[in-house]
Design a protein around this motif. Structure first.
Motif, PDB file in Angstrom:
ATOM      1  N   PRO A  25      -3.688   3.621  -2.364  1.00 31.45           N
ATOM      2  CA  PRO A  25      -4.721   3.294  -3.341  1.00 31.45           C
ATOM      3  C   PRO A  25      -4.653   1.835  -3.096  1.00 31.45           C
ATOM      4  O   PRO A  25      -4.572   0.779  -2.490  1.00 31.45           O
ATOM      5  CB  PRO A  25      -2.789   2.828  -4.487  1.00 31.45           C
ATOM      6  CG  PRO A  25      -2.107   4.034  -3.582  1.00 31.45           C
ATOM      7  CD  PRO A  25      -2.308   4.587  -2.525  1.00 31.45           C
ATOM      8  N   ARG A  67       1.020   3.654  -2.869  1.00 32.30           N
ATOM      9  CA  ARG A  67       0.832   5.061  -3.023  1.00 32.30           C
ATOM     10  C   ARG A  67       2.564   6.367  -3.063  1.00 32.30           C
ATOM     11  O   ARG A  67       2.175   7.389  -3.531  1.00 32.30           O
ATOM     12  CB  ARG A  67       1.021   5.515  -1.186  1.00 32.30           C
ATOM     13  CG  ARG A  67       0.756   7.179  -0.732  1.00 32.30           C
ATOM     14  CD  ARG A  67       1.256   7.755   0.520  1.00 32.30           C
ATOM     15  NE  ARG A  67       1.023   8.173   1.249  1.00 32.30           N
ATOM     16  CZ  ARG A  67       0.113   8.567   2.879  1.00 32.30           C
ATOM     17  NH1 ARG A  67      -0.920   8.603   2.844  1.00 32.30           N
ATOM     18  NH2 ARG A  67       1.169  10.172   2.585  1.00 32.30           N
ATOM     19  N   GLU A 106       2.513   5.993  -7.179  1.00 30.78           N
ATOM     20  CA  GLU A 106       2.188   7.502  -7.343  1.00 30.78           C
ATOM     21  C   GLU A 106       1.940   8.965  -6.807  1.00 30.78           C
ATOM     22  O   GLU A 106       2.429   9.162  -8.126  1.00 30.78           O
ATOM     23  CB  GLU A 106       0.304   7.151  -6.564  1.00 30.78           C
ATOM     24  CG  GLU A 106      -0.307   7.501  -7.544  1.00 30.78           C
ATOM     25  CD  GLU A 106      -2.113   7.970  -6.830  1.00 30.78           C
ATOM     26  OE1 GLU A 106      -2.261   6.730  -7.685  1.00 30.78           O
ATOM     27  OE2 GLU A 106      -1.880   7.016  -6.220  1.00 30.78           O
ATOM     28  N   GLN A 115       1.004  -1.001   0.298  1.00 34.13           N
ATOM     29  CA  GLN A 115       0.043   0.165   0.149  1.00 34.13           C
ATOM     30  C   GLN A 115       1.025   1.630  -0.068  1.00 34.13           C
ATOM     31  O   GLN A 115       0.923   2.112  -0.551  1.00 34.13           O
ATOM     32  CB  GLN A 115      -1.209  -0.324   0.975  1.00 34.13           C
ATOM     33  CG  GLN A 115      -2.509  -0.901   1.498  1.00 34.13           C
ATOM     34  CD  GLN A 115      -2.942  -1.218   2.199  1.00 34.13           C
ATOM     35  OE1 GLN A 115      -2.263  -1.330   3.844  1.00 34.13           O
ATOM     36  NE2 GLN A 115      -3.887  -0.271   2.254  1.00 34.13           N
TER      37      GLN A 115
END
Length: 385
Positions: A273, A12, A15, A8
């Motif tokens: 995300p 993130r 991104e 996770q």
């Protein structure tokens, strides 16, 4: 307490870094999102920035840095090159320089390990910083020109050759260069031939100009690289943990758990995300993502730590990322108009991953304005080669 997994957090960070899908925008905008681009090797900084933006090449980065649209007269620059976190050379957004000046000048002065006879007094240090700001105003000086001007403005003591250097001795005043940069006294100017120049910093005087600069830097860092701890921020910024603890304590933060480790994010910034990271990426020397990427054992799992870290330090090897984790190293050699890229994966790549690797090599070459040639095999050069 919110429990977060490494996939996770990895998704993130990627991104937000523009490493999942290149972002639209400007070099200054992406450098702000990166919290600065390491620029000791300028070509690596150009690749770091270019890979995160659609269609950007090194020419666009140079234009943003030097205000030189392909050889025309210089205009206003949106990037500056100066000493940033850890006292290392970085490219930073010009608009954010007041924040950086405020934040970096708040770092407690480290112990000076030089011989007592070589040190400067606090008063002498202040005189040197003021002199650097004065003599670089409206000028672009090489290091020899800057040295001559600083010594003339302060006194012969500043020119005493007391600082061990690579092939001789440096004058006493050069002890204050890092501090002067963090005070906003100068930034790097355009290269003159093969010589670096120094010039006045735009829009930031030689003193902190933003009371909350450290808080804003913590905010930017946690936005990009959170969850994180004060100790991790201290390592990244180059300050003591007590300084980082105080900075975190002054912020509105939320405690989370990252794979069982207590960490912090900005209050309310806990969205992650829904999917783990996917894809193949090439990151150059000292890319901001790997420098700030902690915990190291999660970003560099298993054999990656032994192959891609140098004494535990990230950045000395350009790295291959596969699904958000370091999975190999690579090296680029420029020959005329061609970029020969050798990639050494630590495990076999699928056909789809090999296709994506080829696309990444093409993008690296596009940033460097060169023709690509990919070789998948051992990288035989050492760290920072």
């Amino acid at each position: 307490m919110i429990e977060l997994s490494w996939p996770q957090v990895s998704a993130r960070r990627l991104e937000r870094a523009g490493l999942l899908v290149p972002k639209p925008g400007t070099p200054a905008g992406i450098v702000a999102a990166m919290c600065g681009a390491h620029a000791q090797v300028m070509s690596a900084a150009e690749v770091s920035i270019g890979l995160r933006l659609d269609g950007v090449t090194r020419a666009h980065v140079r234009e943003a840095l030097w205000g030189e649209p392909r050889g025309e007269l210089r205009g206003e620059s949106s990037l500056v090159k100066t000493y940033g976190p850890r006292g290392t050379v970085h490219v930073l957004p010009a608009r954010d320089l007041p924040m950086w000046v405020s934040a970096m000048s708040s770092v407690p002065v480290a112990y000076n390990g030089a011989a007592e006879s070589a040190r400067m007094t606090p008063e002498q240090t202040e005189r040197v910083v003021a002199a650097i700001a004065e003599v670089t105003a409206g000028a672009e000086l090489t290091i020899d020109e800057l040295s001559e001007a600083v010594i003339a403005a302060t006194g012969p003591w500043a020119g005493d050759l007391v600082m061990p250097a690579f092939s001789g001795w440096w004058p006493r005043w050069r002890q204050a260069m890092g501090l002067a940069a963090h005070r906003g006294a100068f930034v790097f100017g355009p290269v003159r031939g093969r010589k670096v120049t120094y010039t006045a910093a735009p829009a930031a005087p030689a003193a902190p100009v933003m009371e909350n600069g450290l808080s804003e830097l913590v905010r930017s860092y946690l936005t990009a690289y959170g969850p994180a701890t004060p100790a991790e921020f201290a390592q990244w910024a180059g300050g003591p943990v007590r300084w980082a603890n105080a900075a975190f304590a002054a912020m509105d933060l939320e405690e989370v758990s990252l794979e069982g480790r207590r960490s912090w994010v900005l209050a309310g910034d806990t969205a992650m995300p829904g999917e783990p990271p996917r894809g193949v990426r090439l990151l150059p020397y000292f890319d901001a993502y790997v420098i700030a990427g902690r915990p190291r054992e999660l970003l560099y799992p298993g054999a990656a730590a032994g192959r891609a870290l140098a004494g535990g330090q990230a950045g000395n090897f350009p790295v291959l990322l596969v699904d958000g984790e370091v999975a190999g190293v690579w090296h680029q050699r420029r020959s005329g108009g061609r970029a020969d890229v050798t990639v050494e994966p630590l495990h076999d790549l699928t056909t789809a991953q090999l296709t994506e690797l080829g696309e990444q090599v093409e993008r690296v070459a596009e940033v460097l304005e060169a023709r690509p040639r990919l070789t998948v095999g051992p990288v035989t050069v050492g760290a920072h080669a």
